[in-house]
Design a protein around this motif. Sequence first.
Motif, PDB file in Angstrom:
ATOM      1  N   SER A 106      34.040  33.916  48.431  1.00 19.99           N
ATOM      2  CA  SER A 106      34.342  35.269  48.901  1.00 19.99           C
ATOM      3  C   SER A 106      35.841  35.445  49.107  1.00 19.99           C
ATOM      4  CB  SER A 106      33.593  35.536  50.210  1.00 19.99           C
ATOM      5  OG  SER A 106      33.945  36.792  50.718  1.00 19.99           O
ATOM      6  N   GLU A 107      36.477  34.447  49.709  1.00 22.85           N
ATOM      7  CA  GLU A 107      37.919  34.519  49.942  1.00 22.85           C
ATOM      8  C   GLU A 107      38.689  34.540  48.623  1.00 22.85           C
ATOM      9  OE1 GLU A 107      41.389  32.075  52.353  1.00 22.85           O
ATOM     10  OE2 GLU A 107      39.290  31.748  52.875  1.00 22.85           O
ATOM     11  N   VAL A 108      38.267  33.717  47.675  1.00 21.16           N
ATOM     12  CA  VAL A 108      38.918  33.688  46.362  1.00 21.16           C
ATOM     13  C   VAL A 108      38.749  35.043  45.672  1.00 21.16           C
ATOM     14  CG1 VAL A 108      38.738  32.708  44.031  1.00 21.16           C
ATOM     15  CG2 VAL A 108      38.816  31.202  46.019  1.00 21.16           C
ATOM     16  N   SER A 109      37.549  35.602  45.759  1.00 14.83           N
ATOM     17  CA  SER A 109      37.302  36.912  45.150  1.00 14.83           C
ATOM     18  C   SER A 109      38.189  37.971  45.793  1.00 14.83           C
ATOM     19  CB  SER A 109      35.830  37.286  45.315  1.00 14.83           C
ATOM     20  OG  SER A 109      35.598  38.587  44.834  1.00 14.83           O
ATOM     21  N   SER A 110      38.293  37.927  47.105  1.00 18.78           N
ATOM     22  CA  SER A 110      39.147  38.879  47.825  1.00 18.78           C
ATOM     23  C   SER A 110      40.601  38.714  47.411  1.00 18.78           C
ATOM     24  CB  SER A 110      39.004  38.664  49.333  1.00 18.78           C
ATOM     25  OG  SER A 110      39.893  39.491  50.038  1.00 18.78           O
ATOM     26  N   MET A 111      41.055  37.476  47.296  1.00 14.94           N
ATOM     27  CA  MET A 111      42.437  37.212  46.872  1.00 14.94           C
ATOM     28  C   MET A 111      42.662  37.705  45.448  1.00 14.94           C
ATOM     29  SD  MET A 111      43.347  33.482  48.353  1.00 14.94           S
ATOM     30  CE  MET A 111      43.688  33.206  50.076  1.00 14.94           C
ATOM     31  N   GLN A 112      41.680  37.506  44.580  1.00 16.16           N
ATOM     32  CA  GLN A 112      41.812  37.971  43.204  1.00 16.16           C
ATOM     33  C   GLN A 112      41.914  39.493  43.159  1.00 16.16           C
ATOM     34  OE1 GLN A 112      38.340  36.084  41.489  1.00 16.16           O
ATOM     35  NE2 GLN A 112      39.565  34.473  40.546  1.00 16.16           N
ATOM     36  N   GLN A 113      41.122  40.163  43.994  1.00 18.19           N
ATOM     37  CA  GLN A 113      41.181  41.625  44.038  1.00 18.19           C
ATOM     38  C   GLN A 113      42.542  42.090  44.544  1.00 18.19           C
ATOM     39  OE1 GLN A 113      37.818  42.720  46.431  1.00 18.19           O
ATOM     40  NE2 GLN A 113      36.354  42.434  44.783  1.00 18.19           N
ATOM     41  N   ARG A 114      43.046  41.426  45.607  1.00 14.13           N
ATOM     42  CA  ARG A 114      44.362  41.801  46.122  1.00 14.13           C
ATOM     43  C   ARG A 114      45.443  41.547  45.079  1.00 14.13           C
ATOM     44  NH1 ARG A 114      44.087  39.113  52.000  1.00 14.13           N
ATOM     45  NH2 ARG A 114      43.534  37.432  50.630  1.00 14.13           N
ATOM     46  N   LEU A 115      45.344  40.418  44.386  1.00 12.82           N
ATOM     47  CA  LEU A 115      46.315  40.101  43.331  1.00 12.82           C
ATOM     48  C   LEU A 115      46.255  41.145  42.225  1.00 12.82           C
ATOM     49  CD1 LEU A 115      48.405  38.192  42.101  1.00 12.82           C
ATOM     50  CD2 LEU A 115      46.513  36.902  41.102  1.00 12.82           C
ATOM     51  N   GLN A 116      45.056  41.546  41.848  1.00 13.16           N
ATOM     52  CA  GLN A 116      44.891  42.573  40.814  1.00 13.16           C
ATOM     53  C   GLN A 116      45.537  43.884  41.262  1.00 13.16           C
ATOM     54  OE1 GLN A 116      43.687  42.258  37.769  1.00 13.16           O
ATOM     55  NE2 GLN A 116      43.998  44.395  37.285  1.00 13.16           N
ATOM     56  N   LYS A 117      45.285  44.277  42.513  1.00 12.08           N
ATOM     57  CA  LYS A 117      45.874  45.516  43.021  1.00 12.08           C
ATOM     58  C   LYS A 117      47.398  45.418  43.049  1.00 12.08           C
ATOM     59  CE  LYS A 117      42.007  47.008  45.865  1.00 12.08           C
ATOM     60  NZ  LYS A 117      41.503  47.215  47.225  1.00 12.08           N
TER      61      LYS A 117
END
Length: 150
Positions: A71-82
């Motif tokens: 979940s944390e990795v997914s959240s980080m990936q989303q933030r990185l994408q944004k």
Amino acid sequence: LRAGADEAERLRLSERDTAAAMAAAATVEATEGATATQERLTLAAEAQARAEEETRTTQREAAAAAEALRSEVSSMQQRLQKLTEERTREREQAERQMEAALMTAKGHEHRAALLEEKLAAAERAAASAASEDAAPPTKTGEGTARQKAS
């Protein structure tokens, strides 16, 4: 003889009683051994059950930790994408602004060049007019158009 037979019978009974007592003692000993073995088996089974429960608990905790990490990795990936998208938009906007500034500068340069050409033409015209004004009258007595006008 009878006393000997009684004595023999008594000895035989005594031996049988001894054998029975020994058998009873062996039975008690075997029973105690079996009971101790059963207690050890029970303790071992309980220890195994505790170990299995601890293993299941550890597996659940590991699964929960892995899910939290995912979940944390997914959240980080989303933030990185944004952030990447935001930086791309900012870069594209800066490029558009730079292009607009460059076009404006080119427009100013072009206007300045036109003005310089007009100024040079005006200076040439002024120099030409000044030289005509300073020219002596022609032999026929006619002056320049400016001299006549003045």
